[in-house]
Design a protein around this motif. Structure first.
Motif: not given
Length: 455
Positions: A91-101, A282-292
């Motif tokens: 879970l802590d390795t995946v986030v969403f972005v608008p598109n592959a580019t 939030s208690s989430k990792t910096p990576f996942t928190q940044a993309f939230e």
């Protein structure tokens, strides 16, 4: 022509709806008479997923602050968990972005390049990503090196070319810092040995950045086993999720390299700052928190991933969908090529179309004839390839109520066909007739504006 995979193409949903035209008319929103042979470019999603997305949008409009600040993060975590389960990614390795580019830009713009660092990429890189590489080489000390070739080539050759190019850079005193390669190339639509290239990157000490724009939903993926350094894939192409939604995977070992989102979000952790986020702690990792939360946009498509996966399960599941779409692409392309008396783009080992939902058929258009028409119309010879391609694309929409992705590649015109659950072999037969009619019109010179229409 008789399909050699009748069983694979004779599929029904768990509710008894037949794949192909019946599913298209029941579940999808295409205009009556429109045949979507180009699923690969922009995807398509069923009515039930549209309704799910609108439900999230309505909930946001009903109570904006409540939804965005408190409900959306929970729903987003559920969506991340669902795609993580599909891809076997923590879970802590995946986030969403608008598109592959966007994902490729995130990787290249976050990395720090030193003099002598190289970005390696392949001839079939997506155009916007190649321009991103150019931008990085203009604004940082990074240099770029390209592996040039024209398909069909064998997988063995591609992996050997990678190893050879890395060594060439090292002999010249440089170092390949990162390599970018596809799961399935966009144009032409062929499968890449991305698993072997990822392993080759590890052996060479090169960061692997996989552009899986055509990955999720089209090829089987296990990100834990693949263990790429960076992986991005659109969910709105082959996973029946609304546009735009892409998964961005970064293993824990590399998350410190991805310091900022695009744009830089409230979750960014400055090295020296007392800036406080306006959102709940939030208690989430910096990576996942940044993309939230990366700014106020409609992220409802992200939240539709669980519903899309459930809908696909109702069709029979991922293996059934992949087998149908891959078989349809392969069998359909063979039928079209036979009708047009041309060929399918493939190598000797059959790896380009194997395990892929895209296929490419050469079109029966003589280059010398097209050049003669161009000369008579005062069109520069070097513009013929693109001019014919663009005319065919527009005429397919205007006169035939479809869109067939075409390209001028390797001194020939090709049509790229998509296999999808709402298409069947009857659609491929129709595609063959349609392409045949369009090609006759090209050879009559109609595309120059001076030729007469050939019926």
């Amino acid at each position: 022509m008789t399909s050699s995979n009748n069983t694979a193409l004779d599929k029904q949903t768990k509710d008894g709806v037949k794949f192909g035209k019946e599913l298209r008319e029941k579940e999808f929103m295409f205009q009556e008479g429109y045949v979507n042979l180009n699923h690969g470019s922009f995807g398509a999603y069923p009515k039930t997923i549209r309704d799910k997305m609108r439900g999230f949008q309505d909930a946001c409009e009903a109570r904006p602050d409540s939804f965005i600040r408190y409900e959306y993060p929970k729903l987003l975590d559920e969506a991340r968990a669902s795609i993580g389960k599909l891809l076997n990614a923590p879970l802590d390795t995946v986030v969403f972005v608008p598109n592959a580019t966007t994902g490729i830009n995130l990787v290249l713009r976050n990395l720090t390049f030193q003099p002598g660092d190289y970005i390696l990429y392949f001839a079939t890189i997506y155009g916007a990503c190649e321009k991103t590489v150019s931008y990085i080489t203009e604004t940082t000390p990074a240099e770029a090196v390209k592996i040039a070739y024209t398909y069909p080539v064998e997988d063995d050759w591609l992996v050997e070319a990678f190893d050879s190019k890395v060594k060439d850079v090292e002999r010249a005193g440089g170092k390949v810092k990162i390599a970018i390669f596809d799961t399935v190339v966009s144009m032409p639509g062929v499968r890449v040995p991305f698993e072997r290239l990822t392993a080759a990157c590890k052996d060479a000490g090169v960061l692997s950045c996989i552009d899986g724009a055509h990955g999720v939903g089209q090829v089987e993926l296990d990100l834990r086993a693949l263990d790429a350094d960076f992986f991005v894939s659109n969910c709105h192409k082959w996973l029946h999720v609304p546009r735009g939604c892409a998964i961005f995977y970064v293993p824990l070992r590399n998350q410190h390299l991805m310091r900022s989102t695009l744009p830089t979000s409230h979750g960014f952790m400055p090295l020296r700052s007392t800036i406080v986020s306006p959102f709940p702690k939030s208690s989430k990792t910096p990576f996942t928190q940044a993309f939230e939360f990366t700014g106020t946009v409609d992220n409802a498509p992200y939240l539709c991933v669980p519903a899309a996966l459930a809908w696909r399960e109702g069709l029979g599941g991922e293996d059934v969908i992949r087998m149908y779409c891959q078989t349809l692409a392969r069998e359909g392309a063979a039928l079209v090529a036979e009708e047009l008396r041309t060929e399918v783009l493939e190598n000797e080992t059959g790896s380009l179309g194997g395990g892929c939902c895209l296929a490419n058929v050469r079109l029966p258009i003589a280059v010398d004839v097209a050049e003669q028409h161009a000369a008579g119309a005062g069109i520069d010879g070097c513009d013929v390839g693109a001019a014919v391609r663009d005319w065919m694309s527009k005429i397919a929409i205007d006169d035939y109520c479809t869109f067939i992705q075409s390209m001028f590649y390797g001194d020939a015109w090709w049509a790229r066909l998509s296999g999808q659950v709402y298409l069947d072999m009857e659609d491929m037969k129709w595609a063959a007739r349609t392409l045949g009619a369009i090609c006759k019109r090209v050879e009559a010179g109609e595309w120059t504006g001076t030729g007469k229409r050939s019926e």
